[in-house]
Design a protein around this motif. Structure first.
Motif, PDB file in Angstrom:
ATOM      1  N   GLY A 161       0.784  -1.228   0.000  1.00  0.00           N
ATOM      2  CA  GLY A 161       0.000   0.000   0.000  1.00  0.00           C
ATOM      3  C   GLY A 161       0.812   1.270   0.000  1.00  0.00           C
ATOM      4  O   GLY A 161       0.277   2.367  -0.009  1.00  0.00           O
ATOM      5  N   GLU A 162       2.107   1.165  -0.070  1.00  0.00           N
ATOM      6  CA  GLU A 162       2.957   2.363  -0.062  1.00  0.00           C
ATOM      7  C   GLU A 162       3.625   2.550  -1.436  1.00  0.00           C
ATOM      8  O   GLU A 162       3.904   1.584  -2.133  1.00  0.00           O
ATOM      9  CB  GLU A 162       4.079   2.208   0.985  1.00  0.00           C
ATOM     10  CG  GLU A 162       3.575   2.153   2.413  1.00  0.00           C
ATOM     11  CD  GLU A 162       3.016   3.481   2.889  1.00  0.00           C
ATOM     12  OE1 GLU A 162       3.542   4.532   2.464  1.00  0.00           O
ATOM     13  OE2 GLU A 162       2.040   3.474   3.665  1.00  0.00           O
ATOM     14  N   ALA A 163       3.905   3.815  -1.745  1.00  0.00           N
ATOM     15  CA  ALA A 163       4.527   4.095  -3.040  1.00  0.00           C
ATOM     16  C   ALA A 163       6.000   4.485  -2.897  1.00  0.00           C
ATOM     17  O   ALA A 163       6.735   4.547  -3.870  1.00  0.00           O
ATOM     18  CB  ALA A 163       3.787   5.204  -3.771  1.00  0.00           C
ATOM     19  N   GLY A 164       6.439   4.731  -1.652  1.00  0.00           N
ATOM     20  CA  GLY A 164       7.831   5.141  -1.435  1.00  0.00           C
ATOM     21  C   GLY A 164       8.782   3.970  -1.619  1.00  0.00           C
ATOM     22  O   GLY A 164       8.475   2.850  -1.225  1.00  0.00           O
ATOM     23  N   LEU A 165       9.876   4.190  -2.263  1.00  0.00           N
ATOM     24  CA  LEU A 165      10.837   3.117  -2.495  1.00  0.00           C
ATOM     25  C   LEU A 165      11.562   2.763  -1.206  1.00  0.00           C
ATOM     26  O   LEU A 165      11.946   3.637  -0.445  1.00  0.00           O
ATOM     27  CB  LEU A 165      11.873   3.563  -3.541  1.00  0.00           C
ATOM     28  CG  LEU A 165      11.427   3.529  -4.994  1.00  0.00           C
ATOM     29  CD1 LEU A 165      12.358   4.374  -5.835  1.00  0.00           C
ATOM     30  CD2 LEU A 165      11.365   2.097  -5.489  1.00  0.00           C
TER      31      LEU A 165
END
Lengths: 271, 123
Positions: A161-165
């Motif tokens: 659910g996260e987009a941060g690498l």
């Protein structure tokens, strides 16, 4: 009557010579022809390449000398001196042409050799490129598909659910960046995918955001942003079963696609 | 009688003079040779490659033709001999010029490939 005329010629010549104030017996054109002959006949190249023209010149010169020495016939002397000097020029030009023709033959060989060298250099470079590409593709664990070269960045890149690498993703991104640096003519499509948990809209947004994150990471590594397009696919293109944890993990991914060069334009345009 | 004798003497004298002047036969061979030489020069491209030499040859040929029609055979012979060597010179110059140009061209093309090689070699 004939005798009288014949007699009168030397007589007249004597008169002319006397009239000129006892000028020395010489014909300029004969002297210059003799000088030209002596220069040409000491030129080994001329003698070798134009022997018959030099013979012609020699004969004409002999006639000129004879006409002057024995008979004092200026007009005939000048005529043969002229023929001789033209023949010498012809001989010199023929020699020059034959030398050039010989040079041309060795130059053709030289040209072929240089062309061969150029071609083998080209082959070497192509082989080098192919090898480099193969190594890079192996490093990225990329696959060659109908859409082009596809490198898949697995879900370890992102938390659910996260987009941060994630920090750990940097090695994989480095490999993509390094490939794009090595092959600067290549453009890339960064495509985000999700599993089927959550709403379609949420997944579509998430997949877009993840694609953007990867793009930003590549740009941060010095890749020109104009070479990278992005798209979010949401959950519509799973590669594994969404009913298992492992399958869902495989579906959460970002694919970096390098279309074949001739396909690039159309693929990018359909974005 | 005296008169006819006088005519005979004058006639003989004239004939003798003519004989002395036209001891050279009509120079058919020389004219043919110089015409052929001119043709060869033109075929070798002398119009472009040796225009001055070709012009000289043509002028001499024209003078030779003039001398021929006024039956000055000795002059015609010499002029056509000169026209022939002038034409030969025009041909030789044209051919030498062609080879020289070919050498220059080949040199340039080799240089071009070399430059290309050096440039891609240093990439």
């Amino acid at each position: 009557m004939k005798k009288l005329i014949k007699l009168s010629i030397p007589l007249l010549s004597c008169l002319v010579i006397t009239a000129c104030g006892g000028a020395p017996k010489k014909v300029d054109s004969l002297e210059s022809a003799q000088a030209a002959y002596s220069t040409a006949s000491s030129n080994e190249v001329v003698v070798r390449h134009a022997a018959s023209e030099m013979d012609d010149a020699r004969n004409a010169l002999a006639k000129a000398e004879k006409n002057w020495k024995n008979d004092g016939k200026r007009s005939r002397t000048e005529h043969y001196a002229y023929v001789a000097s033209q023949k010498i020029k012809i001989a010199e030009l023929i020699a020059q042409r034959k030398e050039d023709d010989a040079r041309l033959e060795t130059m053709d060989l030289k040209r072929q050799r240089v062309q061969l060298e150029a071609r083998s250099q080209e082959v070497d470079r192509a082989r080098e490129e192919a090898l480099a590409m193969q190594q890079q593709l192996e490093a990225m664990q990329a696959q060659i598909t109908a859409r082009g070269i596809v490198a898949t960045l697995g879900d370890v890149l992102f938390d659910s659910g996260e987009a941060g690498l994630k920090e750990t993703s940097s090695v994989n991104i480095d490999k993509i960046a390094s490939f794009m640096n090595r092959f600067p003519e290549r453009t890339a499509i960064v495509e985000g995918h999700t599993d089927n948990l959550g709403t379609d809209d949420f997944n579509l947004d998430l997949s877009r955001s993840r694609a953007h994150s990867v793009r930003a990471a590549l740009v941060a590594r010095g890749i020109d942003g104009s070479r990278i397009s992005t798209q979010g696919m949401g959950e519509v293109a799973p590669v594994a079963d969404n009913n298992t944890t492992q399958g869902r993990q495989q579906n959460r991914r970002v694919e970096v696609i390098f279309p074949d060069l001739d396909m690039q334009v159309s693929e990018v345009e359909t974005q | 009688m005296i008169r006819s004798n006088l005519i005979a003497v004058v006639l003989t004298a004239t004939l003798g003079l003519l004989g002395a002047c036209s001891s050279t036969p009509k120079p058919k061979t020389e004219i043919a040779l110089s015409n052929a030489a001119l043709q060869n020069a033109e075929n070798a491209g002398a119009e472009q490659l040796a225009p001055l030499e070709l012009r000289t040859a043509r002028e001499k040929q024209a003078q030779a033709d003039g001398a021929l029609s006024s039956k000055k055979y000795n002059t015609a012979k010499q002029l056509s001999e000169q026209a022939a060597v002038d034409a030969e010179l025009a041909k030789a110059k044209s051919e030498a010029e062609k080879s020289r140009l070919a050498v220059t061209e080949t040199e340039q093309s080799i240089q071009l490939i070399r430059t290309e090689l050096d440039r891609s070699g240093s990439q």
